[in-house]
Enzyme design. Structure first.
Site, mmCIF file in Angstrom:
data_model
loop_
_atom_site.group_PDB
_atom_site.id
_atom_site.type_symbol
_atom_site.label_atom_id
_atom_site.label_comp_id
_atom_site.label_asym_id
_atom_site.label_seq_id
_atom_site.Cartn_x
_atom_site.Cartn_y
_atom_site.Cartn_z
ATOM 1 C CB SER A 52 41.233 28.732 4.504
ATOM 2 O OG SER A 52 41.383 29.804 3.614
ATOM 3 C CG HIS A 83 37.290 32.397 2.985
ATOM 4 N ND1 HIS A 83 37.797 33.244 3.937
ATOM 5 C CD2 HIS A 83 38.311 31.576 2.631
ATOM 6 C CE1 HIS A 83 39.076 32.967 4.148
ATOM 7 N NE2 HIS A 83 39.405 31.952 3.357
ATOM 8 C CG HIS A 105 42.144 36.583 0.700
ATOM 9 N ND1 HIS A 105 40.852 36.089 0.715
ATOM 10 C CD2 HIS A 105 42.819 35.937 1.688
ATOM 11 C CE1 HIS A 105 40.751 35.175 1.671
ATOM 12 N NE2 HIS A 105 41.928 35.066 2.272
ATOM 13 C CE1 TYR A 107 42.660 34.569 -3.053
ATOM 14 C CE2 TYR A 107 44.418 34.914 -1.447
ATOM 15 C CZ TYR A 107 43.235 34.308 -1.821
ATOM 16 O OH TYR A 107 42.611 33.433 -0.954
ATOM 17 C CD GLU A 108 38.756 37.070 -2.268
ATOM 18 O OE1 GLU A 108 37.593 36.716 -2.525
ATOM 19 O OE2 GLU A 108 39.132 37.394 -1.120
ATOM 20 C CB ALA A 135 44.830 28.083 6.671
ATOM 21 C CG MET A 238 48.470 33.946 0.305
ATOM 22 S SD MET A 238 47.717 33.035 -1.072
ATOM 23 C CE MET A 238 49.012 31.823 -1.416
ATOM 24 C CB SER A 239 44.703 36.708 5.042
ATOM 25 O OG SER A 239 45.005 35.742 6.040
ATOM 26 C CG ASN A 262 51.061 23.857 3.620
ATOM 27 O OD1 ASN A 262 50.161 24.653 3.924
ATOM 28 N ND2 ASN A 262 52.108 24.222 2.905
ATOM 29 C CG HIS A 276 42.453 26.372 -0.919
ATOM 30 N ND1 HIS A 276 42.978 27.208 0.039
ATOM 31 C CD2 HIS A 276 41.095 26.486 -0.811
ATOM 32 C CE1 HIS A 276 41.995 27.812 0.691
ATOM 33 N NE2 HIS A 276 40.847 27.385 0.199
#
Length: 304
Positions: A52, A83, A105, A107-108, A135, A238-239, A262, A276
Site C-alpha cells: 500500500s 493498489h 488479499h 479479505y477481498e 505497509a 494483512m498480506s 503506525n 488506511h
C-alpha cells in the site's frame, strides 16, 4: 511446475483448484504467462510486489510497459486503495523487472493460492529474486512510524490455521510436498540490503524483525496486538506470507520489507484508532527512501 490444490468446497483432486469459479491448473497459469510474454519485450529476472502506497519504485523503471490486470485473461483484480491494479515491465537499474502495483488479499475474498498466483506467473516468466513490500503496524515498542523493517521471519496465522496456499495435492514440478520455511527470507539478500543502507546513510530507522500476518480487513484488537507481541512479532499486516510461501516452494530467493506506517494500539484507554488513510500518508513520506534502497540493492545483486 504448478501445484494442484483443492476445490472451494474442500474436495481434493490431483489436477487443479477452483477459486471464484476459475480453475488455476498448470495450463491456465502457463496461458497467463504466455499472454504476458507476448505483450512485452522484457524477460524479467526480478519480481517486486508493491505494498500500500509503495508503488513509486515503478517510476524508476526504464522502458516501462504497463499491462492492466483487467486486460490479462483469468487474472484477479485488485480492489484496495493504494493498489493500482497493473503490472509494470521494465529495467530497474538495468535489471529486467516485473512489478505488481496492487496485490491480492484474503479479505477481498481471494483464496490463499489465488493471492499468491502472480508469484507462480512470475516464476514462469523467468523471475529469480522476489522483493515483497508491505505497509505494517508496529508491534515492537521501539518501532516508530516511518521505520523500515527487513523481514527476517514471519508468523502466518492463516497458515497455522490450515489456510495455506500450498494446501491440497502437491505437484513436484513446483516443489516438494513439505517445503522448509525456516530460511524463507534469504540471509545473503538481507546482508546485502543492510550494506546498501549503510552505503546510503539510511541505516537510521532500519529494523530487522518478525512479521505477523492476519487475514483482516479489521484492524487488530488491543488483546490481539498484545498476543502477537507476546509471540515475538515486531510488525503486523494483512498480506505477504502467502506470496512468500509460494515463492520459496518454487525456488525463488526472497527479500521482505515492511514500512511501519503506525504504532499498534496496546492500551485499552487509548483513544487513537488506526486507519488506511494514515497508512498511505506515512508510506508517501518514507517511500522515497525505500525506493532508493531497493534501486541500489538491485544493482548490487544483479550487476556486481
Amino acid at each position: 511446475m504448478f501445484p494442484e490444490t483443492i476445490n472451494m468446497n474442500g474436495s481434493m483432486n490431483g489436477d487443479a483448484v477452483s477459486t471464484n469459479h476459475i480453475t488455476y491448473n498448470y495450463e491456465r497459469i502457463e496461458k497467463i504467462a504466455r499472454f504476458l510474454a507476448s505483450r512485452t519485450t522484457i524477460k524479467p529476472k526480478l519480481g517486486i510486489i508493491c505494498g500500500s502506497g509503495l508503488n513509486g519504485i515503478t517510476s524508476q523503471m526504464k522502458d516501462g510497459q504497463i499491462i492492466k490486470y483487467k486486460e490479462i485473461p483469468d487474472f484477479p483484480q485488485s480492489t484496495v486503495a493504494g493498489h493500482d491494479g497493473v503490472l509494470v515491465f521494465g529495467l530497474l537499474n538495468s535489471v529486467p523487472t516485473v512489478a505488481m502495483k496492487g496485490r491480492f488479499h484474503s479479505y477481498e475474498g481471494h483464496a490463499p493460492e489465488k493471492c499468491a498466483l502472480p508469484v507462480r506467473v512470475m516464476k514462469l516468466l523467468g523471475v529469480e529474486v522476489l522483493i515483497v513490500t508491505n505497509a505494517a503496524g508496529g508491534l515492537n515498542p521501539d518501532y516508530n512510524a516511518g521505520d523500515i523493517m527487513i523481514i527476517k521471519d514471519h508468523i502466518s496465522l492463516p497458515g497455522l490455521s490450515g489456510d495455506s496456499p500450498l494446501k491440497g495435492h502437491n505437484d513436484e514440478r513446483w516443489g516438494p510436498r513439505f517445503p522448509a520455511l525456516n530460511r524463507a527470507y534469504d540471509v545473503n539478500l538481507i546482508k546485502k540490503f543492510e550494506n546498501c543502507a549503510r552505503q546510503l546513510n539510511l541505516s537510521e530507522g532500519l529494523r530487522k524483525g518478525v512479521y505477523f500476518m492476519v487475514s483482516g480487513p479489521a484492524y487488530e484488537t488491543v488483546a490481539e496486538c498484545r498476543l502477537m507481541q507476546l509471540l515475538g512479532a515486531d510488525a503486523v499486516g494483512m498480506s505477504t506470507t502467502h506470496e512468500v510461501t509460494v515463492a520459496v516452494h518454487c525456488g525463488l530467493k526472497v527479500l521482505g520489507l515492511s514500512l511501519v506506517t503506525n504504532k499498534t494500539v496496546m492500551d485499552w484507554d487509548c483513544v487513537d484508532t488506526p486507519n488506511h488513510t494514515e497508512v498511505l500518508e506515512v508510506a508517501a513520506k518514507r517511500a522515497g527512501d525505500m525506493e532508493l534502497l531497493i534501486n541500489h540493492f538491485v544493482s548490487t545483486i544483479f550487476n556486481s
